[in-house]
Scaffold this motif. Structure first.
Motif, PDB file in Angstrom:
ATOM      1  N   ASN A  91      41.575  86.273  15.217  1.00 29.67           N
ATOM      2  CA  ASN A  91      42.451  87.358  15.671  1.00 29.67           C
ATOM      3  C   ASN A  91      43.667  86.834  16.433  1.00 29.67           C
ATOM      4  O   ASN A  91      43.990  87.294  17.521  1.00 29.67           O
ATOM      5  CB  ASN A  91      41.665  88.348  16.535  1.00 29.67           C
ATOM      6  N   GLY A  92      44.331  85.844  15.832  1.00 30.22           N
ATOM      7  CA  GLY A  92      45.546  85.326  16.442  1.00 30.22           C
ATOM      8  C   GLY A  92      45.320  84.206  17.421  1.00 30.22           C
ATOM      9  O   GLY A  92      46.165  83.967  18.295  1.00 30.22           O
ATOM     10  N   GLY A  93      44.210  83.471  17.272  1.00 26.16           N
ATOM     11  CA  GLY A  93      43.964  82.336  18.147  1.00 26.16           C
ATOM     12  C   GLY A  93      44.903  81.185  17.898  1.00 26.16           C
ATOM     13  O   GLY A  93      44.978  80.249  18.698  1.00 26.16           O
ATOM     14  N   CYS A  94      45.645  81.224  16.785  1.00 24.08           N
ATOM     15  CA  CYS A  94      46.694  80.248  16.510  1.00 24.08           C
ATOM     16  C   CYS A  94      47.714  80.917  15.596  1.00 24.08           C
ATOM     17  O   CYS A  94      47.444  81.950  14.968  1.00 24.08           O
ATOM     18  CB  CYS A  94      46.135  78.978  15.856  1.00 24.08           C
ATOM     19  N   LEU A  95      48.900  80.322  15.501  1.00 24.72           N
ATOM     20  CA  LEU A  95      49.927  80.858  14.619  1.00 24.72           C
ATOM     21  C   LEU A  95      49.566  80.635  13.150  1.00 24.72           C
ATOM     22  O   LEU A  95      49.840  81.479  12.303  1.00 24.72           O
ATOM     23  CB  LEU A  95      51.272  80.204  14.931  1.00 24.72           C
ATOM     24  N   TRP A 149      50.141  83.071   9.994  1.00 26.00           N
ATOM     25  CA  TRP A 149      51.006  82.718   8.868  1.00 26.00           C
ATOM     26  C   TRP A 149      50.251  82.869   7.552  1.00 26.00           C
ATOM     27  O   TRP A 149      50.805  83.363   6.564  1.00 26.00           O
ATOM     28  CB  TRP A 149      51.494  81.275   9.006  1.00 26.00           C
ATOM     29  N   GLY A 150      48.980  82.456   7.557  1.00 22.07           N
ATOM     30  CA  GLY A 150      48.193  82.549   6.340  1.00 22.07           C
ATOM     31  C   GLY A 150      47.974  83.988   5.906  1.00 22.07           C
ATOM     32  O   GLY A 150      48.084  84.326   4.721  1.00 22.07           O
ATOM     33  N   ARG A 151      47.663  84.847   6.860  1.00 23.34           N
ATOM     34  CA  ARG A 151      47.391  86.252   6.524  1.00 23.34           C
ATOM     35  C   ARG A 151      48.667  87.006   6.132  1.00 23.34           C
ATOM     36  O   ARG A 151      48.633  87.897   5.278  1.00 23.34           O
ATOM     37  CB  ARG A 151      46.727  86.942   7.716  1.00 23.34           C
ATOM     38  N   ARG A 152      49.791  86.654   6.768  1.00 22.96           N
ATOM     39  CA  ARG A 152      51.027  87.409   6.548  1.00 22.96           C
ATOM     40  C   ARG A 152      51.898  86.833   5.447  1.00 22.96           C
ATOM     41  O   ARG A 152      52.846  87.476   4.989  1.00 22.96           O
ATOM     42  CB  ARG A 152      51.818  87.467   7.860  1.00 22.96           C
ATOM     43  N   GLU A 211      36.558  83.915  11.199  1.00 22.64           N
ATOM     44  CA  GLU A 211      37.817  84.656  11.036  1.00 22.64           C
ATOM     45  C   GLU A 211      39.009  83.700  11.018  1.00 22.64           C
ATOM     46  O   GLU A 211      39.975  83.902  10.277  1.00 22.64           O
ATOM     47  CB  GLU A 211      37.960  85.685  12.154  1.00 22.64           C
ATOM     48  N   HIS A 212      38.964  82.675  11.836  1.00 23.75           N
ATOM     49  CA  HIS A 212      40.037  81.671  11.840  1.00 23.75           C
ATOM     50  C   HIS A 212      40.105  80.953  10.491  1.00 23.75           C
ATOM     51  O   HIS A 212      41.190  80.770   9.934  1.00 23.75           O
ATOM     52  CB  HIS A 212      39.792  80.654  12.960  1.00 23.75           C
ATOM     53  N   VAL A 213      38.942  80.561   9.980  1.00 18.11           N
ATOM     54  CA  VAL A 213      38.913  79.853   8.697  1.00 18.11           C
ATOM     55  C   VAL A 213      39.449  80.753   7.591  1.00 18.11           C
ATOM     56  O   VAL A 213      40.215  80.314   6.716  1.00 18.11           O
ATOM     57  CB  VAL A 213      37.485  79.372   8.374  1.00 18.11           C
ATOM     58  N   MET A 272      31.691  83.020  17.772  1.00 24.48           N
ATOM     59  CA  MET A 272      31.402  81.709  17.176  1.00 24.48           C
ATOM     60  C   MET A 272      30.258  81.829  16.160  1.00 24.48           C
ATOM     61  O   MET A 272      29.360  82.648  16.329  1.00 24.48           O
ATOM     62  CB  MET A 272      30.995  80.710  18.269  1.00 24.48           C
ATOM     63  N   GLY A 273      30.287  80.973  15.151  1.00 27.31           N
ATOM     64  CA  GLY A 273      29.203  80.963  14.174  1.00 27.31           C
ATOM     65  C   GLY A 273      27.949  80.278  14.681  1.00 27.31           C
ATOM     66  O   GLY A 273      26.852  80.538  14.174  1.00 27.31           O
ATOM     67  N   TRP A 274      28.093  79.396  15.648  1.00 30.64           N
ATOM     68  CA  TRP A 274      26.976  78.675  16.265  1.00 30.64           C
ATOM     69  C   TRP A 274      27.203  78.639  17.770  1.00 30.64           C
ATOM     70  O   TRP A 274      28.343  78.518  18.223  1.00 30.64           O
ATOM     71  CB  TRP A 274      26.888  77.229  15.775  1.00 30.64           C
TER      72      TRP A 274
END
Length: 324
Positions: free
Chosen positions: A262-266, A270-273, A79-81, A232-234
């Motif tokens: 889900n918002g683990g970093c800004l 920023w990328g999604r919004r 999700e982060h990626v 996590m994937g692994w």
């Protein structure tokens, strides 16, 4: 058991955390010493320390739990990626699914659970990253090389919270050169508040072998992100096995999970919004992270040093011989 390192009155000590406070190990013994001795020996040393007097937590400065020889940071949350590549409109690279990717970050830049964190020189897009790190331990006094995931599980000493502070503008510039991240990442990494031994978190392990720990981050008291570590994937055992593949891992090595979703970093938001919302971190902002079963770290962002701009490369000729 929870192991911590702290400074008080100009002296650095290591010890065990209890509800009463901090119980010092024998002078000169470090948490890294315990990690190198292996978990059974460390637990025995911790039990002995708990018989001693307690120092109040609020009377000391917590340091990173251990002096890590190396720090690898993975990127294991899909999700982060997804959020980080959203501006390009591209899907997650298929290579991400093939193996757990990591980079080496700066072990000299580790800071404590409540230390101030300066904005890196020249950065206008400072960011946090909510992660959990695993600390590699020795097994019967030995390190590991080309471990299987099953062998790697025996090398899990414990876990701590990790904040991979990131200068996004510097990071994206240097990664456009197909290298890095480097200066975008090496100004500070928070580890803390202490190192929780693996046995304490086993009750949180789910049926697939992941640790289902709640992870939360807030800025100035407003929650920005929340996720489960089990997304996590692994699992961590596979990260250790991959890190040791064709080489070795040693006791005290730190491996970060990578930023949760889900918002683990800004940067993900920023990328999604498609806009800098919430805004980049500024001096005075307080970032607080809590991971279930481990604890809370809380750092204030402060002004960084002002340095001259980096000089651009000069155009070079393509001559192949020296002038006469």
């Amino acid at each position: 058991m929870r192991f911590a390192t702290w400074s008080a009155g100009g002296a650095v000590r290591a010890g065990v955390v209890s509800d009463s406070g901090l119980h010092a190990l024998p002078e000169g013994t470090t948490v890294l010493d315990l990690v190198r001795a292996g978990l059974p020996a460390a637990l025995a040393a911790g039990e002995e320390a708990l018989r001693g007097p307690a120092v109040p937590l609020d009377s000391v400065r917590l340091l990173p739990p251990l002096e890590a020889p190396t720090v690898r940071d993975f990127v294991t949350f899909e999700e982060h990626v997804e959020g980080m590549v959203a501006p390009s409109g591209e899907p997650v690279a298929p290579e991400w699914y093939q193996a757990p990717t990591f980079y080496f970050t700066n072990p000299y830049a580790l800071v404590g659970a409540h230390d101030d964190v300066p904005v890196p020189p020249g950065s206008q897009r400072f960011d946090f990253e909510l992660e959990v790190a695993v600390v590699v331990g020795a097994v019967e006094g030995s390190d590991g090389a080309s471990l299987t995931p099953e062998q790697a599980r025996d090398h899990v000493f414990g876990y701590t919270v990790l904040n991979d502070w990131s200068a996004r503008d510097l990071q994206f510039r240097e990664m456009a050169v197909k290298l890095g991240p480097a200066k975008g990442k090496d100004s500070a990494t928070t580890l803390g508040p202490w190192l929780v031994t693996a046995d304490e978190l086993e009750p949180h392990r789910d049926a697939e072998g992941f640790l289902a720990l709640d992870m939360r981050v807030s800025v100035n008291g407003e929650q920005i992100g929340q996720d489960l570590l089990s997304n996590m994937g692994w699992p961590f055992e596979e990260l250790i096995a991959y890190a040791s593949r064709g080489t070795e891992v040693r006791a005290g090595d730190v491996l970060g999970s990578g930023t949760c979703g889900n918002g683990g970093c800004l940067g993900e938001l920023w990328g999604r919004r498609g806009e800098l919302s919430p805004p980049p971190l500024r001096p005075g902002d307080v970032v607080e992270m809590t991971v279930e079963g481990i604890g809370t770290i809380r750092n204030r962002v402060v002004e960084g040093v002002e340095l001259p701009p980096v000089r651009a490369a000069r155009p070079r000729p393509r001559t192949r011989t020296r002038a006469a």
